[in-house]
Design a protein around this motif. Structure first.
Motif, PDB file in Angstrom:
ATOM      1  N   GLU A 160       0.079   5.823 -14.010  1.00  0.00           N
ATOM      2  CA  GLU A 160       0.819   4.648 -13.516  1.00  0.00           C
ATOM      3  C   GLU A 160       2.322   4.906 -13.417  1.00  0.00           C
ATOM      4  O   GLU A 160       3.095   3.971 -13.280  1.00  0.00           O
ATOM      5  CB  GLU A 160       0.590   3.449 -14.464  1.00  0.00           C
ATOM      6  CG  GLU A 160      -0.846   3.116 -14.721  1.00  0.00           C
ATOM      7  CD  GLU A 160      -1.519   2.485 -13.521  1.00  0.00           C
ATOM      8  OE1 GLU A 160      -1.331   1.287 -13.309  1.00  0.00           O
ATOM      9  OE2 GLU A 160      -2.229   3.215 -12.758  1.00  0.00           O
ATOM     10  N   SER A 172       0.811  -1.211   0.000  1.00  0.00           N
ATOM     11  CA  SER A 172       0.000   0.000   0.000  1.00  0.00           C
ATOM     12  C   SER A 172       0.849   1.268   0.000  1.00  0.00           C
ATOM     13  O   SER A 172       0.394   2.317   0.422  1.00  0.00           O
ATOM     14  CB  SER A 172      -0.903  -0.030   1.237  1.00  0.00           C
ATOM     15  OG  SER A 172      -0.066  -0.187   2.366  1.00  0.00           O
ATOM     16  N   LYS A 202       3.599   1.725 -11.687  1.00  0.00           N
ATOM     17  CA  LYS A 202       2.621   0.987 -10.884  1.00  0.00           C
ATOM     18  C   LYS A 202       2.200  -0.261 -11.640  1.00  0.00           C
ATOM     19  O   LYS A 202       1.759  -0.169 -12.784  1.00  0.00           O
ATOM     20  CB  LYS A 202       1.408   1.872 -10.616  1.00  0.00           C
ATOM     21  CG  LYS A 202       0.577   1.418  -9.443  1.00  0.00           C
ATOM     22  CD  LYS A 202      -0.480   2.469  -9.129  1.00  0.00           C
ATOM     23  CE  LYS A 202      -1.111   2.202  -7.793  1.00  0.00           C
ATOM     24  NZ  LYS A 202      -2.080   3.255  -7.467  1.00  0.00           N
ATOM     25  N   GLY A 231      -1.288  -2.626  -9.030  1.00  0.00           N
ATOM     26  CA  GLY A 231      -1.604  -1.813  -7.857  1.00  0.00           C
ATOM     27  C   GLY A 231      -0.439  -1.555  -6.938  1.00  0.00           C
ATOM     28  O   GLY A 231      -0.600  -1.061  -5.811  1.00  0.00           O
TER      29      GLY A 231
END
Lengths: 1037, 149
Positions: free
Chosen positions: B83, B14, B122, B125
Motif C-alpha cells: 500500500e 484508477s 493507497k 483503492g
C-alpha cells in the motif's frame, strides 16, 4: 488745547466703535452665526471622515486653528451673554447655569486636547510592560554629531488629503534642521533596486499585501511581534530580527516560525534562536501571521511609486519626498511610513559630512510610571455561536516606585484607574492570547463631567420653569420608562397542500413552546423562530393559510410535500423566468429552483451578485442573494439542521444542535435517545395527519422538553417567559398599530378642518373625545408592547435600528398625549407615530430580536439610548406641527385665517424644547457611556458629531426668537426642516456614513421617495411663503 | 468547483503512483493560477493540500500571482510495495511572480532544478501523495542546496 480735543474726539470714536464691536460680537446674531458655522463644519467633517478617514477629518476640521477659534469665540460669546443679559439674577439662574456649564465643558475639552495623552498598550499573556504607544503621529529627528546624540519630535497629522508643501523646523543643540515635504504619496508601492554605496535593504510582505520595507534601524509592528532590522530588540520584546550574513539575508526569532514551500512540501519549523536564511518563494508563519520574503540587497534602496487607490491609509505604506536642510546644506530623501497597526519606525538616514541625521514619522513610545503584567486573557462567548459575549484582561499592576502590587480585571465598562491613567479593554489578539488596552491620561474629564452635570440639572430646571405642569408629567414618565422592568439577561402541489393542511393548529402551537437556540446563540421559542422563517422565506407570517408553527412543523416532518409548494418569495421578472414560473407568480416551490441535472437554476446569478461590491449590486443581484438565503433556510429545515433544539451536554459554548447534527455528533447513548424520540416525532406527525391521532407526537414533545431540561440547564426558557414571548408574537402590537395611527392622523386632520368651519359643533367634540380616548389606548398598547419586548429580549428595547424606531414612535405618541390640550398635538402625534411604525416595518429593518455586543452590555445604554431616542419623538412632533402649520398656511386664505398659528408655533416650540433638553441629556449620558466603555468621552465619531450638529441646529432655532429673523412662518419652516438633522443622525449616519454606531457599511442608497418627499416639502414651504402675509399672526407673537 | 473536484476525483480513481505524481505536477500550475488547491486536493493528503493553500493564500492575498511552468520531468525512481510507493523525480521549473493588479513583474522569472521524493499511500483503492520532500535544489545561477532529511 486743540490737539487734546481732537484726541478726545478720536478716542470717543474709537471707544464708540469698540463698544459697537463688542455689542455686535456679544449679540445673539453673532452667537447664532458662530453656532451655525460650528454645526456646518462638524457636519462636513463627518463626510470627509467617511471618504478619507478620521485623520483627514481631524486635519481638515477638528484639529485646525480656525475650528478651535470658532469654539473659543462661542465660549467667549457665552461668557459675554452671561454679562449682557445679566444671567446671574435669581430669575435667570437656570439660564446662567446652562451657559456656565458650556464654559466648563469647553474648558474640559481644551485640557483634554492640549494636556491629555492617549495611546494603546499591547500585552501578551505572561508579558510585563510599562510602555504605551501614542495615538498621535510625530516626526522624529535624531542627530549624531561629535559623539553626541540629539533627538526631537513634533506632532503632525498626515492623512490622504494632506497636500505637500508643509514642513517642520527642529532645533537640536546648536543645529537647525528644516524639513519640507515636496511630494506626498498617500499609498505607495516599494521595490528593491540596486544603489551604489546604498544601504542593506530587505522587502518583506505581510499577508494582505502590506509592504514591510526594512532599512537599517527599522522596527515594524506585526501586532503579535515586531520585525527588527539593523537594530537590537529590547529585552522582553517579541521579535523577528532580520540581518545579513555575508550576502544573504537571515532571520532569528524569539518564537517558532513555520515555513512552507510552493508544492505543499512539508516545510518545517524554525526554532527560537535559530538563524535561518530568508528565501524567495517560501512563505513564513508565526502565530498565524503569514509573511513572504520578496527581495533584498546588501547595497540598495527602495524605489517608491505612487499607487492610485483612494481611501483610508490603513496599514499601507505611505511616502514623503523630503527636502532636508541642515544648517543651510540641502538634501532630498524619501521617507516611508505606516499609519496603522502599532508602533512602526522606518527611518531614513542622511549624512551631512560628519553629521548623521535620522528622520522617521510614526507613533511615539512613552513610558508609564508603573508596570502591567497580563496574567490571563479570557473571552466569553454567546452559547452556540462564536459571537463574543464579553472579554477581560486579568492583569497585575506592579508599581516599584510606590511599592504596590495588586491584581485587577479590566473588561468592557470596567476600567483600571491608576495614577491618573485609565486603561480600557479595547481589543485582543487573533489567537486570544494577548490584549490591547486603550490608555489615557485626561485631566479634562473632571471639568467636563462637572459641566455635564450642571448642564443636565440646569436644562431640567429650565424646562421646569417653562413647562411647570408638563414637567411634572415628564419627570414621572422618563424614570418609568427606564426602571419599570428588570434588565437581567435574562406528487403535486394541490395533493401536497391537502396533506400539509392536516397539521393540527393546536398541536403546532404546543410544538412551538419548545426552546430553540438561534444562529447567534440567543434562546427563544420555536414560535418566534417559526415567524422569522416564514417572514424570511414567504415575506408574511402566514403561509398558504397555515400558521407559522403549522408550517414549520410540516416542513420538518413532511419535507417532500413542502418542496413542491410555491412558498418562496420572488420579486424579479428575469429571475421568475429563469425559475420557470409565470411573471404574475409571486412564489415558487423549492423544487422549481432545481434543474433536471440537479444544479441550482440561479447559480450563475447568485455567483455574479456575490462577486460584486455591495454598492454595485442591482435589484436583480439583491433578489438573487435573497432567494439564495431563503432556499438555504428551507434546506436547513428540510435536512434537520434547524431548528436547534438539542443541547449538547458539556459543550464549552453551550451550543444546541438540530436533529441532523445531533444524531451524528452527540455521544452514542444520546444519539440513541434522540433517534428514538425523533422517530416518535415523525411517526407522530404522520399518525396525526393520517388519523388525527396526535398522542405519539405529544409524547415526543414531552421527551424533547425533558431532554432540554436535563441537558440544557438554565438555558431552557421558563414557562412564564414562553407565555410572554407567545403573547408578544400574537399581539404583534407595533405592526398592527400602523394603520390605526395613520387613520387617526387623517381623522384628526379632517376634524381640525371641520372645527375651523363649525367651531361649536357638539358632534365634532364627541368624535374628537372618542378619537382621543382611542389614541390614549393605542399609546398604552405601544408601551405595553415595548415592555413585553424588553422582557422577552432581556435587554432594553432600543438596542438596534428596529427597536429604536419603534421607541421613537412610542415617544411621539406619548408626546402627543402630553400636549393633547393643544389642537394640533394628537394630529401630529398620530402621523408621527404611524410614520415611524411604518418605517420600522419596511423590509430593510430586521425586527428579529438579537443578542447584544459586549459594549452594549451596560446600564448606560438604558439611559443614553432611551433618553436620546425619546428626544427624537418630541422633536418629531415639533416637526410635524411645523409641517401641519405650513400646510394650513398654504391653504386658501379663507381656511388658513381660522387657524391659530400662534398656538401651533408655541406647541411646536414646547415640544422642541423638551426634545432639545432630552437630546442634550442623552448626548451627555452617551459621552459618559463612551468614556466608561472606550476611554474617551468625545471622539468625533460620526454619530456623536451628528448629535452635536442636531443640538446646535435646535439651539439656533430655539434662540431665533431673540433675533429679528423670527416669524411664525420662519419658525414653523425651521422646526420642520431641522428634523432632517435628526434623520441624518439616526438614519444617515447608520446607512450613509461609517463609524462605531453603524449598522450597515455604506451599501445603502437613498430611496427615490426621499427626494420626492423633500421636493414636496420645499414646494409646500414655497406655497406657504406666498400665502404667509394673508394669514394672521405670522409675524412675531 | 464541485465539477472540478469531481473530475479530479474521477480521473484519480484508477491511477498508478507515477500517474498520480504526473497529474499532481500537471495541475500544480493551475493551483498557482487560480489560487485554489482543488486541482490537487483529491490526490494529496489533507495536510499537503492545507499547506499548499496557506502558500497560495499568502501570495494571492498579498497581491501577487505566482506562475509556474514545468519545463522537464524525469522519473528517477519508482518503488511500490503493497500500500506504499516512493517516486523520485527530477523536475525543472520556471517560476515568475507578477503584481495581480498591474500585471507587472514582481520577481524576475527563474529556472530551478529539483530532485523530489514523493511518498504515496493507497487508501480505499486510491493512491494519494502523503509526503513531498525536496532532496536537491539547483538554481540557474549555479547555487545549489542539498537537503538532509
Amino acid at each position: 488745547m486743540e490737539v487734546p480735543q481732537s484726541i478726545g474726539i478720536e478716542r470717543k470714536a474709537v471707544l464708540r466703535l469698540l463698544s459697537l464691536g463688542i455689542k455686535a460680537f456679544f449679540s445673539m446674531k453673532t452667537t447664532l452665526v458662530l453656532l451655525s458655522v460650528f454645526a456646518i463644519a462638524s457636519a462636513v467633517a463627518t463626510f470627509i471622515e467617511n471618504s478619507y478617514g478620521r485623520d483627514a477629518a481631524r486635519e481638515a476640521v477638528y484639529n485646525t486653528r480656525w475650528f478651535e477659534a470658532v469654539i473659543t469665540l462661542i465660549t467667549i460669546s457665552a461668557l459675554g451673554n452671561i454679562y449682557r443679559y445679566k444671567l446671574w439674577r435669581p430669575k435667570k439662574l437656570p439660564l446662567f447655569a446652562v451657559h456656565f456649564s458650556f464654559l466648563l465643558i469647553f474648558a474640559g475639552a481644551a485640557l483634554t486636547r492640549y494636556v491629555g495623552e492617549e495611546g494603546t498598550v499591547h500585552i501578551r499573556e505572561g508579558q510585563t510592560v510599562n510602555k504605551l504607544v501614542s495615538y498621535d503621529h510625530y516626526f522624529h529627528v535624531k542627530l549624531q554629531k561629535e559623539g553626541k546624540t540629539y533627538t526631537d519630535s513634533k506632532k503632525r497629522i498626515i492623512s490622504p488629503i494632506t497636500k505637500p508643501g508643509f514642513g517642520e523646523v527642529f532645533t537640536l543643540g546648536d543645529s537647525v534642521v528644516k524639513i519640507e515635504a515636496v511630494d506626498y504619496m498617500p499609498i505607495a508601492k516599494v521595490e528593491v533596486v540596486p544603489k551604489k554605496d546604498g544601504n542593506p535593504v530587505v522587502h518583506l510582505v505581510l499577508e494582505g499585501g502590506y509592504d514591510v520595507p526594512l532599512k537599517p534601524g527599522s522596527v515594524y509592528d506585526a501586532r503579535l511581534f515586531r520585525f527588527y532590522f539593523g537594530k537590537e530588540p529590547p529585552e522582553g520584546e517579541r521579535f523577528i530580527k532580520v540581518f545579513f550574513k555575508g550576502e544573504k539575508p537571515y532571520m532569528v526569532s524569539d518564537g517558532v516560525v513555520e515555513w512552507f514551500k510552493m508544492n505543499g512540501e512539508k516545510g518545517g519549523d524554525i526554532i527560537a534562536g535559530e538563524e535561518f536564511p530568508l528565501e524567495q518563494r517560501k512563505v513564513y508563519r508565526r502565530e498565524g501571521i503569514v509573511f513572504i520574503f520578496l527581495d533584498s540587497l546588501k547595497e540598495g534602496d527602495f524605489k517608491i511609486t505612487r499607487e492610485k487607490i483612494k481611501g483610508n491609509l490603513e496599514r499601507h505604506i505611505s511616502a514623503l519626498k523630503l527636502k532636508v536642510n541642515y544648517n543651510g546644506k540641502e538634501k532630498v530623501a524619501d521617507l516611508v511610513f505606516v499609519k496603522e497597526g502599532g508602533f512602526t519606525y522606518l527611518p531614513t538616514r542622511l549624512e551631512f559630512g560628519d553629521v548623521s541625521l535620522e528622520i522617521a514619522y510614526g507613533q511615539k513610545v512613552k513610558e508609564l510610571p508603573f508596570y502591567i503584567k497580563l496574567e490571563d486573557f479570557v473571552i466569553e462567548r454567546y452559547p452556540g455561536s462564536n459571537a463574543p459575549s464579553s472579554y477581560e484582561s486579568k492583569v497585575v499592576v506592579i508599581d516599584r516606585e510606590k511599592g504596590k502590587t495588586f491584581p485587577y480585571r479590566i473588561y468592557m465598562n470596567h476600567t483600571l484607574d491608576y495614577r491618573g491613567y485609565r486603561f480600557f479593554q479595547m481589543s485582543y489578539d487573533p489567537d486570544e492570547r494577548g490584549t490591547i488596552l486603550s490608555v489615557n491620561r485626561d485631566p479634562g474629564v473632571l471639568p467636563t463631567y462637572a459641566g455635564y452635570t450642571l448642564l443636565c440639572f440646569s436644562l431640567v430646571a429650565l424646562l421646569g420653569v417653562r413647562l411647570r405642569k408638563i414637567f411634572v408629567l415628564l419627570i414621572a414618565f422618563v424614570p418609568m420608562l427606564s426602571w419599570s422592568f428588570p434588565t437581567k439577561p435574562p406528487a403535486n402541489p394541490s395533493e401536497a397542500l391537502q396533506v400539509v393542511r392536516k397539521i393540527d393548529k393546536k398541536v403546532a402551537e404546543e410544538f412551538c413552546r419548545l426552546t430553540v437556540q438561534t444562529a447567534d446563540g440567543r434562546m427563544e421559542t420555536l414560535h418566534t423562530l417559526a415567524i422569522e422563517i416564514a417572514n424570511k422565506v414567504h415575506g408574511k407570517p402566514k403561509i398558504l393559510g397555515l400558521t407559522p408553527c403549522q408550517a414549520l412543523l410540516g416542513m420538518m416532518a413532511l419535507p417532500l410535500h413542502w418542496q413542491v409548494l410555491p412558498i418562496v418569495k420572488v420579486d424579479h421578472p428575469e429571475l421568475k423566468s429563469k425559475l420557470g414560473i409565470l411573471p404574475s407568480d409571486k412564489y415558487f416551490a423549492y423544487l422549481d429552483a432545481i434543474a433536471p441535472n440537479r444544479t441550482y437554476k440561479l447559480a450563475k446569478e447568485t455567483e455574479e451578485a456575490n462577486r460584486k461590491e455591495p454598492a454595485q449590486r442591482t435589484k436583480k443581484d439583491k433578489e438573487a442573494l435573497k432567494i439564495a438565503e431563503r432556499l438555504s433556510i428551507l434546506f436547513m429545515v428540510f435536512t434537520g439542521e434547524i431548528p436547534r433544539i438539542f443541547p449538547l451536554e458539556g459543550d464549552p459554548n453551550k451550543t444546541w444542535y438540530g436533529v441532523a447534527t445531533a444524531v451524528t455528533k452527540f455521544p452514542k447513548e444520546e444519539v440513541e435517545k434522540i433517534s428514538l424520540t425523533m422517530r416518535k416525532f415523525f411517526m407522530g406527525v404522520l399518525l396525526g395527519v393520517d388519523r388525527g391521532d396526535w398522542n405519539l407526537f405529544r409524547e415526543s414533545l414531552r421527551e424533547i422538553k425533558e431532554y432540554q431540561k436535563t441537558k440544557g440547564g438554565n438555558l431552557v426558557l421558563s414557562e412564564r417567559r414562553v407565555d410572554m414571548e407567545l403573547l408578544y408574537n400574537k399581539l404583534n402590537i407595533f405592526e398592527r398599530s400602523i394603520l390605526p395611527f395613520l387613520l387617526m392622523g387623517v381623522l384628526f386632520f379632517f376634524i381640525l378642518i371641520a372645527e375651523a368651519v363649525k367651531p361649536d359643533s357638539k358632534k365634532l367634540k364627541i368624535l374628537k373625545t372618542a378619537l382621543a380616548s382611542f389614541y390614549g389606548f393605542m399609546t398604552f398598547a405601544l408601551i405595553v408592547g415595548l415592555g413585553l419586548r424588553w422582557y422577552v429580549a432581556g435587554h432594553a428595547p432600543w438596542s438596534n435600528a428596529y427597536e429604536s424606531i419603534v421607541f421613537i414612535g412610542a415617544s411621539a405618541a406619548l408626546a402627543g398625549l402630553i400636549f393633547m390640550k393643544k389642537s394640533f398635538a394628537l394630529l401630529a402625534g398620530s402621523l408621527m407615530t404611524g410614520a415611524f411604525l411604518f418605517i420600522a416595518h419596511l423590509s430593510w429593518l430586521d425586527p428579529q430580536i438579537t443578542t447584544l455586543v459586549p459594549v452594549l452590555k451596560s446600564y448606560w445604554l438604558i439611559f443614553h439610548s432611551g433618553v436620546t431616542v425619546a428626544s427624537y419623538g418630541f422633536l418629531g412632533l415639533s416637526a410635524i406641527l411645523g409641517f401641519v402649520g405650513l400646510l394650513f398656511m398654504a391653504l386658501p386664505a379663507g381656511w388658513a385665517k381660522k387657524v391659530n398659528f400662534k398656538e401651533l408655533a408655541k406647541t411646536s416650540e414646547m415640544s422642541m424644547l423638551i426634545g432639545f433638553v432630552l437630546l442634550n441629556i442623552g448626548n451627555i449620558l452617551g459621552a459618559v457611556w463612551a468614556n466608561e466603555s472606550w476611554g474617551r468621552y468625545w471622539g468625533w465619531d460620526p454619530k456623536e458629531t451628528w448629535t452635536l450638529v442636531t443640538i446646535l441646529v435646535y439651539a439656533v432655532v430655539l434662540h431665533l426668537k431673540y433675533t429679528p429673523f423670527y416669524s411664525i412662518y420662519n419658525f414653523l419652516l425651521l422646526s420642520m426642516f431641522s428634523y432632517l438633522s435628526v434623520l441624518m443622525t439616526y438614519f444617515g449616519v447608520n446607512f450613509l456614513l461609517s463609524g462605531l454606531h453603524s449598522y450597515a457599511s455604506g451599501e445603502f442608497a437613498l430611496p427615490r421617495w426621499v427626494y420626492i418627499a423633500l421636493s414636496f416639502l420645499v414646494g409646500l414651504s414655497a406655497l406657504a411663503f406666498i400665502n404667509k402675509n394673508r394669514v394672521r399672526e405670522v409675524t412675531k407673537p | 468547483m464541485v465539477f472540478i473536484t469531481g473530475l479530479v476525483l474521477a480521473v484519480s480513481l484508477s491511477l498508478e503512483p507515477k500517474e498520480v505524481v504526473s497529474l499532481y505536477l500537471k495541475n500544480l500550475p493551475l493551483c498557482f493560477k487560480t489560487g485554489m488547491n482543488v486541482f490537487v486536493s483529491e490526490i494529496v493528503e489533507e495536510k499537503i493540500a492545507r499547506r499548499l493553500q496557506i502558500w497560495l493564500d499568502a501570495w494571492r492575498f498579498s497581491g501577487y500571482s505566482p506562475s509556474a511552468e514545468l519545463i522537464s520531468l524525469n522519473f528517477k525512481e519508482i518503488r511500490e510495495k503493497s500500500e506504499r510507493a516512493v517516486v523520485v523525480t527530477e523536475e525543472r521549473w520556471k517560476y515568475s511572480y507578477i503584481y495581480t493588479d498591474s500585471g507587472k513583474t514582481a520577481l524576475e522569472p527563474q529556472e530551478i532544478f529539483y530532485e523530489i521524493r514523493y511518498i504515496l499511500e493507497k487508501k480505499e483503492g486510491k493512491w494519494k501523495i502523503k509526503e513531498i520532500e525536496i532532496l536537491k535544489e539547483v538554481k540557474k545561477d549555479g547555487s545549489s542546496t542539498e537537503y538532509r532529511h
